[in-house]
Design an enzyme around this catalytic site. Structure first.
Site, PDB file in Angstrom:
ATOM      1  N   LYS A 146       0.843  -1.201   0.000  1.00  0.00           N
ATOM      2  CA  LYS A 146       0.000   0.000   0.000  1.00  0.00           C
ATOM      3  C   LYS A 146       0.879   1.252   0.000  1.00  0.00           C
ATOM      4  O   LYS A 146       0.590   2.234  -0.701  1.00  0.00           O
ATOM      5  CB  LYS A 146      -0.934   0.008   1.209  1.00  0.00           C
ATOM      6  CG  LYS A 146      -1.798   1.274   1.351  1.00  0.00           C
ATOM      7  CD  LYS A 146      -2.888   1.378   0.297  1.00  0.00           C
ATOM      8  CE  LYS A 146      -3.627   2.712   0.312  1.00  0.00           C
ATOM      9  NZ  LYS A 146      -4.739   2.788   1.258  1.00  0.00           N
ATOM     10  N   LYS A 151      -1.679  11.533   5.698  1.00  0.00           N
ATOM     11  CA  LYS A 151      -1.528  10.479   6.716  1.00  0.00           C
ATOM     12  C   LYS A 151      -0.761   9.305   6.101  1.00  0.00           C
ATOM     13  O   LYS A 151       0.180   8.770   6.690  1.00  0.00           O
ATOM     14  CB  LYS A 151      -2.901  10.011   7.203  1.00  0.00           C
ATOM     15  CG  LYS A 151      -2.840   9.044   8.397  1.00  0.00           C
ATOM     16  CD  LYS A 151      -4.009   8.067   8.415  1.00  0.00           C
ATOM     17  CE  LYS A 151      -3.676   6.834   7.609  1.00  0.00           C
ATOM     18  NZ  LYS A 151      -4.751   5.848   7.497  1.00  0.00           N
TER      19      LYS A 151
END
Lengths: 293, 293
Positions: A169, A237
Site C-alpha cells: 500500500k 496520513k
C-alpha cells in the site's frame, strides 16, 4: 460465513454492505452507533462493542483511521480480541504502518487470533462497486480462510508475510503521489505557455506519459474541480506512514518527500479537505503570477 | 506526395520507410551518407544535400538532434530552404526548445516556407510500427497539407500555434520523468522491505497507481535490465529543454528538476547510454546498503 465488521465510515459502510449482499451473516459496530442503522435495516446484527461484534464470528474485518484506532478496537477495553474465539481471522483494512501491523499481529497471535493486514485502494467508488484492490500480508492459510469475505469487497492478493500488505500500500501511495506531481507540473507548464489544456491532455494520455492520475485527475485540474475523491489530509496520513517506514529502513525517498512537502503547503492554505488533485494549487502558488515569456 | 526527408537516425530511418510504404515519392539525406543506402534500395531518391532533398518537394521532414542541427540542415549552407519552392511545408520532428521552433519558423516564413514543429513520442518501436504520437504546432492549413505524410508515421494532432507541439512534448517528458521516479521509489521501498517485487508490481499496476512507466519499465527494473529503449543522455537533453522553457516562463518545476538531478548522477556514474529506467541505480546509490529494519 459469520463476519464481524468494525468501522462504518465512507469506505467501511460500503464494504460491509457488499459482505451482506454476498450472503454472509454480519454483525456491525461503529463508534458513532447511528452509522449502523442502514446496515441493520439491511439485515446486519447491531453490536454494542467490538467485543460483541467479534463474538462467534469466523472473520472479523476492521477499517478505521490510524494505528491507535486499530489497537483500540482490536486490543483495547471491550476490544474484538475479548469476544473472538481462538482461530478467528482478523483482517484489518485500514492503512497503517507496516511495523504497527506486525506488532498488532504478534499481540493478537499471543491470544490465539490470526491477523492479516489488508489495506485497500480504489476509493469510495471501488468500495461501493466491490472492486477494491486488496493487498494482503500474513499467513497463507488465514488468507484462504478470509478470502470469501475479502472477495465480496474486491480482488484480494496475498503479497507476502505480516506487514507486506501495508508495504505494498505504501508503494501504491508513492506511485499515486509522484504520478500526480507529474500531472500538476505538466498542466502548469502548458497553462503558463498558453497551450490548450484539453488538447495537451488528450495527446499525452495516449502514449508513454500516461497514468491513471493523468486520465482521471488531469481533467479535474483543468476544470478547477478540487472536490475530494481522496482528501489531502488522508494522503498526508498515508505519506507520513510511507516516509516513516522509509526512515526506519534508512531509505531516502526524495520524490515522495517533495510531494509530502507540497501537500503540507496545501494544508497550510486550509486545503486539507480538498481532493489530492488540489496539489496543483500548491504548484500554482509556487509559480506566482505569470511573468510572461 | 513528393516528400523530402532529412535525418536517418534510429527514429528517422524507420519513419522514412513508413512514408515510402504509404506510396509517397521520397528523397532522403543524412549527414552520414551510407545511412541512405537501405532506403535507396527500397525506392527512395538519394540527395547530396538538404537543399537537394527539398527541391521540388511538397513536404520536407527533418528529425535530427538539437536546435543547432535543425538550424544547420534547414537554414545553413546548402540547407533545405535553398532548394524548396515557396509554399512548401517543413515539419521538424526533432525535440527542440519551443522558442527555438518559433524562431526557426519565423526565419523560414521570411523565405516563403511554412514551418510546423512536430515532435514525436513512442520510441523506436512506435517509429517502426508507424504508431508514433505526433504533437504538432503551427498553421492549421499547413497541418492539413502535411497530414497525409505525418499520418504515415503515426497519429498527428495539432495542439496549437507555432511552438505548441514542442511545449506539449515538454509536458510529455515531465510526465514520463515523474512517473518513472515513482516507479523507482516504489521498487526501492519494496526491495528494502523485503517484499516480492513482481507481486507488488502486479497488484499496484491494476489500480489508481498505474502508469505506462510502471507497466513497462517496472518489470525491467526488477529484472536489472537497464538496456536502452530511451537513453538517459536523450531524456536529459529533453529535460534541459523543459527546465529552460520553464525558466523563461518563471515557472518553478521542483519535481522535474529533482529527476534531472538524479539523471545527472547517472551520467556522473557513466550511465548516460543506459535506458531511462537506470534512474533506479541513482535511487539505489542514494539508499546505500540496507541498514535493516
Amino acid at each position: 460465513m459469520n463476519v464481524g465488521f468494525i468501522g462504518l465510515g465512507i469506505m467501511g459502510s460500503r464494504m460491509a454492505r457488499n459482505i451482506l449482499r454476498a450472503g454472509h451473516s454480519l454483525s456491525v459496530w461503529n463508534r458513532t452507533g447511528s452509522k449502523c442503522d442502514p446496515l441493520v435495516a439491511a439485515g446486519a446484527i447491531r453490536a454494542a462493542s467490538p467485543r460483541e461484534a467479534a463474538a462467534g464470528r469466523d472473520v472479523v474485518i476492521s477499517i478505521v483511521t490510524d494505528s491507535p484506532d486499530v489497537e483500540a478496537v482490536l486490543l483495547g477495553p471491550a476490544g474484538a480480541v475479548e469476544g473472538a474465539r481462538p482461530g478467528t481471522v482478523f483482517a484489518d483494512m485500514s492503512t497503517i504502518a507496516p511495523d504497527a501491523a506486525r506488532s498488532i499481529g504478534e499481540r493478537l497471535a499471543a491470544r490465539g487470533i490470526v491477523f492479516l493486514d489488508a489495506p485497500v485502494s480504489g476509493g469510495d467508488v471501488g468500495a461501493e462497486r466491490g472492486t477494491l484492490t486488496i493487498m494482503v500480508g500474513g499467513d497463507a492459510e488465514a488468507f484462504e480462510q478470509a478470502r470469501p469475505v475479502l472477495s465480496a469487497m474486491g480482488t484480494p492478493t496475498r503479497v507476502g508475510p505480516a506487514g507486506a500488505g501495508q508495504t505494498v500500500k505504501a508503494c501504491n501511495q508513492i506511485l499515486g503521489a509522484l504520478n500526480l506531481l507529474g500531472v500538476c507540473e505538466a498542466v502548469a507548464l502548458a497553462r503558463r505557455a498558453g497551450i490548450d489544456g484539453p488538447a495537451m491532455l488528450g495527446v499525452v494520455s495516449r502514449g508513454a506519459a500516461t497514468s491513471w492520475a493523468l486520465q482521471n485527475l488531469g481533467p479535474r485540474i483543468l476544470a478547477g474541480d478540487f472536490e475530494p475523491g481522496f482528501r489531502i489530509r488522508d494522503i498526508q496520513k498515508d505519506l507520513a506512514i510511507v516516509l516513516d517506514a522509509a526512515r526506519r529502513l534508512s531509505l531516502p525517498l526524495a520524490g515522495t518527500a517533495l510531494v509530502a512537502q507540497l501537500f503540507r503547503s496545501n494544508e497550510a492554505h486550509g486545503e486539507g479537505d480538498r481532493g489530492t488533485q488540489a496539489l496543483f494549487r500548491s504548484i500554482e502558488r509556487l509559480a506566482g503570477p505569470a511573468a510572461g515569456p
